[in-house]
Design an enzyme around this catalytic site. Sequence first.
Site, PDB file in Angstrom:
ATOM      1  N   GLY A 101     -14.630  13.278   4.587  1.00 50.51           N
ATOM      2  CA  GLY A 101     -15.784  12.389   4.741  1.00 50.51           C
ATOM      3  C   GLY A 101     -15.715  11.495   5.958  1.00 50.51           C
ATOM      4  N   HIS A 121      -9.460   6.144  13.584  1.00 51.48           N
ATOM      5  CA  HIS A 121      -9.285   4.817  12.996  1.00 51.48           C
ATOM      6  C   HIS A 121      -8.443   4.901  11.738  1.00 51.48           C
ATOM      7  CE1 HIS A 121     -13.039   6.615  11.504  1.00 51.48           C
ATOM      8  NE2 HIS A 121     -12.763   6.045  10.352  1.00 51.48           N
ATOM      9  N   THR A 131     -16.822   9.742   9.046  1.00 54.32           N
ATOM     10  CA  THR A 131     -18.192   9.496   9.524  1.00 54.32           C
ATOM     11  C   THR A 131     -18.238   9.019  10.972  1.00 54.32           C
ATOM     12  OG1 THR A 131     -18.136   7.252   8.620  1.00 54.32           O
ATOM     13  CG2 THR A 131     -19.115   8.969   7.231  1.00 54.32           C
TER      14      THR A 131
HETATM   15  P1  AMP Z   1     -14.703   6.976   8.049  1.00 53.82           P
HETATM   16  O1  AMP Z   1     -15.690   7.288   6.959  1.00 53.82           O
HETATM   17  O2  AMP Z   1     -13.278   7.119   7.654  1.00 53.82           O
HETATM   18  O3  AMP Z   1     -15.055   7.689   9.336  1.00 53.82           O
HETATM   19  O4  AMP Z   1     -14.853   5.416   8.288  1.00 53.82           O
HETATM   20  C1  AMP Z   1     -15.820   4.850   9.092  1.00 53.82           C
HETATM   21  C2  AMP Z   1     -15.936   3.426   8.649  1.00 53.82           C
HETATM   22  O5  AMP Z   1     -16.585   2.683   9.673  1.00 53.82           O
HETATM   23  C3  AMP Z   1     -16.757   3.203   7.369  1.00 53.82           C
HETATM   24  O6  AMP Z   1     -15.941   2.583   6.389  1.00 53.82           O
HETATM   25  C4  AMP Z   1     -17.906   2.302   7.827  1.00 53.82           C
HETATM   26  O7  AMP Z   1     -18.263   1.340   6.873  1.00 53.82           O
HETATM   27  C5  AMP Z   1     -17.341   1.671   9.094  1.00 53.82           C
HETATM   28  N1  AMP Z   1     -18.312   1.245  10.084  1.00 53.82           N
HETATM   29  C6  AMP Z   1     -19.348   1.958  10.579  1.00 53.82           C
HETATM   30  N2  AMP Z   1     -20.008   1.243  11.516  1.00 53.82           N
HETATM   31  C7  AMP Z   1     -19.344   0.064  11.629  1.00 53.82           C
HETATM   32  C8  AMP Z   1     -19.524  -1.096  12.426  1.00 53.82           C
HETATM   33  N3  AMP Z   1     -20.536  -1.202  13.316  1.00 53.82           N
HETATM   34  N4  AMP Z   1     -18.666  -2.123  12.280  1.00 53.82           N
HETATM   35  C9  AMP Z   1     -17.659  -2.047  11.374  1.00 53.82           C
HETATM   36  N5  AMP Z   1     -17.430  -0.975  10.600  1.00 53.82           N
HETATM   37  C10 AMP Z   1     -18.264   0.066  10.713  1.00 53.82           C
END
Ligand code: AMP
Length: 121
Positions: free
Chosen positions: A96, A103, A98
């Site tokens: 998942g 990160h 996104t």
């Molecule tokens: P992943 O699903 O592991 O790719 O995590 C991506 C994360 O980034 C998710 O937990 C989102 O809530 C977070 N996210 C997306 N856009 C932002 C943003 N502008 N600032 C902080 N967190 C974000």
Amino acid sequence: MYNKENIFAKIIRKEINADIIYENQDIIAFKDITPVANIHVLVIPKGEYTSYSDFIANADDNEIASFFKSVKHVIELLNIEKNGYRLLTNHGDDAGQTVEHYHVHIIAGEKLESLNARSKE
Ligand code: AMP
């Protein structure tokens, strides 16, 4: 293929705001916009890596070691070592992922749900 227009690249370039709790020349740590626990912080390298696999395959050893030491530094700043924390990285569709900029999630600040949900079924 790394896309320079991903949201975390924009945070690194300061084109969009983030709630940054720590930054140095190589990494940024900021609060997740949709926290899943009381403490939910993302740590990202400033280098252009799409995921953990890309980072480990293409970053040099110093960069990799320095990144994980910075994650530990952020953990210390958050003061969560005593009570505990979870480190999590998603790679690809099944996990998942996104945002296609590598990160690590630091999740803490409360009792976290067990990862063994399947064994409870
Ligand atoms: P992943 O699903 O592991 O790719 O995590 C991506 C994360 O980034 C998710 O937990 C989102 O809530 C977070 N996210 C997306 N856009 C932002 C943003 N502008 N600032 C902080 N967190 C974000």
